[in-house]
Scaffold this motif. Structure first.
Motif, mmCIF file in Angstrom:
data_model
loop_
_atom_site.group_PDB
_atom_site.id
_atom_site.type_symbol
_atom_site.label_atom_id
_atom_site.label_comp_id
_atom_site.label_asym_id
_atom_site.label_seq_id
_atom_site.Cartn_x
_atom_site.Cartn_y
_atom_site.Cartn_z
ATOM 1 N N LEU A 19 0.952 -1.566 -0.120
ATOM 2 C CA LEU A 19 0.059 0.180 -0.153
ATOM 3 C C LEU A 19 1.062 1.040 -0.051
ATOM 4 C CD1 LEU A 19 -2.777 -1.466 2.794
ATOM 5 C CD2 LEU A 19 -3.326 -1.234 0.307
ATOM 6 N N TYR A 20 2.122 1.455 1.059
ATOM 7 C CA TYR A 20 2.810 2.682 0.792
ATOM 8 C C TYR A 20 4.003 2.309 1.920
ATOM 9 C CZ TYR A 20 4.102 7.719 1.059
ATOM 10 O OH TYR A 20 4.186 8.627 0.932
ATOM 11 N N THR A 21 4.846 2.810 1.895
ATOM 12 C CA THR A 21 6.636 2.651 2.664
ATOM 13 C C THR A 21 6.902 4.320 2.719
ATOM 14 O OG1 THR A 21 6.890 1.083 1.122
ATOM 15 C CG2 THR A 21 8.661 2.107 2.343
ATOM 16 N N PHE A 22 6.617 4.238 4.440
ATOM 17 C CA PHE A 22 7.660 5.691 4.024
ATOM 18 C C PHE A 22 9.137 5.653 4.628
ATOM 19 C CE2 PHE A 22 3.277 6.354 6.219
ATOM 20 C CZ PHE A 22 3.195 7.624 5.485
ATOM 21 N N THR A 23 10.014 6.288 4.540
ATOM 22 C CA THR A 23 11.063 5.968 4.891
ATOM 23 C C THR A 23 11.370 6.890 6.355
ATOM 24 O OG1 THR A 23 12.311 6.256 2.583
ATOM 25 C CG2 THR A 23 14.036 6.825 4.149
ATOM 26 N N LEU A 24 12.248 6.029 7.216
ATOM 27 C CA LEU A 24 11.444 7.254 8.672
ATOM 28 C C LEU A 24 12.783 7.992 8.286
ATOM 29 C CD1 LEU A 24 11.560 4.120 10.174
ATOM 30 C CD2 LEU A 24 9.469 5.401 9.588
ATOM 31 N N GLY A 25 14.250 7.838 8.174
ATOM 32 C CA GLY A 25 14.997 8.881 8.633
ATOM 33 C C GLY A 25 15.819 8.495 10.004
ATOM 34 N N GLY A 26 16.275 8.962 10.351
ATOM 35 C CA GLY A 26 17.478 8.549 11.608
ATOM 36 C C GLY A 26 16.061 8.798 12.359
ATOM 37 N N VAL A 27 16.101 7.379 13.098
ATOM 38 C CA VAL A 27 15.742 7.599 14.972
ATOM 39 C C VAL A 27 16.141 7.066 16.128
ATOM 40 C CG1 VAL A 27 13.315 7.104 15.707
ATOM 41 C CG2 VAL A 27 13.370 7.153 13.299
ATOM 42 N N ASN A 28 16.823 7.633 16.363
ATOM 43 C CA ASN A 28 17.473 7.008 18.048
ATOM 44 C C ASN A 28 16.639 6.432 18.843
ATOM 45 O OD1 ASN A 28 16.471 9.391 18.274
ATOM 46 N ND2 ASN A 28 19.231 10.487 18.175
ATOM 47 N N VAL A 29 15.368 6.904 19.013
ATOM 48 C CA VAL A 29 14.734 6.017 19.347
ATOM 49 C C VAL A 29 13.719 5.834 19.451
ATOM 50 C CG1 VAL A 29 14.351 8.566 20.977
ATOM 51 C CG2 VAL A 29 12.629 7.619 19.242
ATOM 52 N N PRO A 30 13.408 4.207 20.627
ATOM 53 C CA PRO A 30 12.705 2.902 20.018
ATOM 54 C C PRO A 30 11.297 3.962 19.253
ATOM 55 C CG PRO A 30 13.304 2.814 22.702
ATOM 56 C CD PRO A 30 13.474 4.313 21.873
ATOM 57 N N LEU A 31 10.750 2.703 18.548
ATOM 58 C CA LEU A 31 9.313 3.039 17.727
ATOM 59 C C LEU A 31 8.479 1.415 18.664
ATOM 60 C CD1 LEU A 31 10.997 3.240 14.347
ATOM 61 C CD2 LEU A 31 10.130 4.608 15.663
ATOM 62 N N PHE A 32 7.106 2.187 18.526
ATOM 63 C CA PHE A 32 6.215 1.635 18.859
ATOM 64 C C PHE A 32 5.017 1.227 17.710
ATOM 65 C CE2 PHE A 32 8.275 2.179 22.443
ATOM 66 C CZ PHE A 32 8.201 1.056 23.893
ATOM 67 N N PRO A 33 4.039 0.478 18.078
ATOM 68 C CA PRO A 33 2.900 0.659 17.247
ATOM 69 C C PRO A 33 2.083 1.548 17.897
ATOM 70 C CG PRO A 33 3.714 -2.064 17.656
ATOM 71 C CD PRO A 33 4.483 -1.134 18.298
ATOM 72 N N PHE A 34 1.523 2.081 16.392
ATOM 73 C CA PHE A 34 0.333 3.420 17.021
ATOM 74 C C PHE A 34 -1.299 2.769 16.721
ATOM 75 C CE2 PHE A 34 -1.367 7.204 15.849
ATOM 76 C CZ PHE A 34 -1.002 8.030 16.248
ATOM 77 N N TYR A 35 -1.540 3.078 17.544
ATOM 78 C CA TYR A 35 -3.282 3.161 16.863
ATOM 79 C C TYR A 35 -4.389 4.135 16.802
ATOM 80 C CZ TYR A 35 -1.147 -1.802 17.332
ATOM 81 O OH TYR A 35 -0.255 -2.903 17.531
ATOM 82 N N ASN A 36 -5.396 3.749 16.403
ATOM 83 C CA ASN A 36 -6.456 5.485 16.858
ATOM 84 C C ASN A 36 -7.756 5.192 15.788
ATOM 85 O OD1 ASN A 36 -8.766 6.952 17.031
ATOM 86 N ND2 ASN A 36 -6.469 8.602 16.495
ATOM 87 N N PRO A 37 -8.851 4.096 16.764
ATOM 88 C CA PRO A 37 -9.474 3.749 16.406
ATOM 89 C C PRO A 37 -10.510 4.669 16.067
ATOM 90 C CG PRO A 37 -9.835 3.883 18.734
ATOM 91 C CD PRO A 37 -8.739 3.622 18.382
ATOM 92 N N CYS A 38 -10.871 6.175 16.080
ATOM 93 C CA CYS A 38 -11.723 6.740 15.942
ATOM 94 C C CYS A 38 -12.595 6.916 16.508
ATOM 95 C CB CYS A 38 -12.021 7.529 14.155
ATOM 96 S SG CYS A 38 -9.493 7.439 13.347
#
Length: 360
Positions: A323-342
């Motif tokens: 569907l789509y791909t994001f380039t994150l760039g330099g990330v020096n902190v943990p990444l977490f799954p994110f959810y919003n059911p609206c």
């Protein structure tokens, strides 16, 4: 008078030519500058095209390497199965050959007994012959068949549901395998309810939030919740069931994302997500979202996080169409799954958002 007019005309012509030539020189300079810019742009485009070709070459090598791993796995499984088949064949044939040898030896003994008995028939009668015949009859040889050997070759031991069996073995070499993710209730907006298993979550407009404990990790402006598992390395894949919801948003975010109102709703705030808004699926890019062309309704979304390549990709989990791909760039902190059911959208968006674990 005529000469004066001619002189004035020549002077005017000279001045006009001089001005025109000056403009011509300026035009030539401008065109040269534009030619230089054009050539510079051409050079940059050549460099970019070479870079793109190199990137695709790298991707091709990666794809080939992944399939080579699969081929290697299948070759090894094939070799092990054929070796198992060869050993079973040797064992069974050896038992049959041994039984054949024992039968042949008994045949020789029986043949010798017949020869011996026949020889006695040709001898002259005598007390000695009578005694020998009686002794031979007492020691009469009988055929005793050796123990039976299994001769049926059963395919179920070696073929059977071979593809399913190998597929189950293949699960052990899948990378990334399905990542176990759950919702973190400590980060959930007060109007969100997380199931006891932490695998389902929904919005409740009339929820009593009096018992909701204050927590600096809790979202208090947007109806969001994070996953309990954060990632800094490796490759990870999980799936989220959105079903027939009319609005949703999901992806990944930085651990230090602001829990209140954000100046930007997308990547500039450290959130990389897809969303369903107004019937359209969009990638939440800044400054404006990017509308995606989706051929079928998305009911389950696959999220693939590659920390080494600093990318997060989204898939229609039913077909694994990208569907789509994001380039994150330099990330020096943990990444977490994110959810919003609206919100509930006037009762049209009450379905929960659920972590889906594929059966492998």
């Amino acid at each position: 008078m005529y000469r004066k007019q001619m002189t004035d005309s020549n002077n005017n012509c000279s001045k006009g030519l001089s001005g025109a030539k000056e403009k011509l020189i300026q035009a030539i300079k401008r065109i040269k500058n534009e030619l230089d810019e054009c050539r510079e742009e051409e050079c940059e485009m050549y460099i970019e095209s070479v870079g793109v070709e190199n990137s695709f070459d790298v991707l091709e090598r990666e794809v080939r390497a992944e399939f080579q791993n699969l081929h290697r796995f299948l070759d090894e499984e094939e070799s092990m199965d054929l070796e198992r088949l060869r050993k079973a064949r040797q064992k069974q044939v050896k038992l049959l050959r041994e039984r054949e040898r024992k039968i042949a030896e008994q045949g020789k003994d029986l043949q010798r007994a017949i020869t011996t008995l026949n020889s006695k028939l040709t001898e002259e009668d005598s007390p000695k012959l009578l005694k020998e015949i009686k002794d031979l009859i007492k020691r009469q040889v009988f055929f005793v068949p050796p123990a039976e050997v299994e001769t049926e070759v059963r395919s179920g031991q070696f073929v059977g549901p071979i593809q399913y069996r190998i597929w189950k073995h293949m699960k052990s070499c899948l990378y990334p395998n399905i990542t176990s993710v759950t919702f973190d209730p400590d980060t959930a907006h007060p109007l969100l309810t997380v199931s006891p298993s932490h695998t389902s979550m929904w919005f409740e407009e009339d929820k009593d939030v009096a018992a909701c404990q204050a927590n600096p990790r809790r979202f208090h402006y947007y109806y969001c919740v994070l996953g309990q598992q954060g990632f800094t390395t490796g490759r990870h894949y999980w799936e989220v069931e959105v079903g027939r919801k009319t609005a949703w948003r999901l992806g990944i975010t930085r651990d230090d994302v602001h829990r209140g109102e954000l100046a930007h709703s997308g990547t500039m705030s450290g959130i990389w997500t897809l969303a369903l808004k107004g019937g359209a699926v969009v990638a939440c890019t800044d400054p404006e979202p990017t509308r995606l062309c989706v051929s079928s309704r998305l009911e389950r979304i696959g999220v693939f996080l590659d920390c080494e390549k600093e990318e997060v990709s989204f898939y229609n989990a039913a077909s694994m169409a990208p569907l789509y791909t994001f380039t994150l760039g330099g990330v020096n902190v943990p990444l977490f799954p994110f959810y919003n059911p609206c919100d509930t959208d006037n009762g049209r968006n009450v379905m929960p958002m659920t972590i889906f674990t594929p059966s492998l």
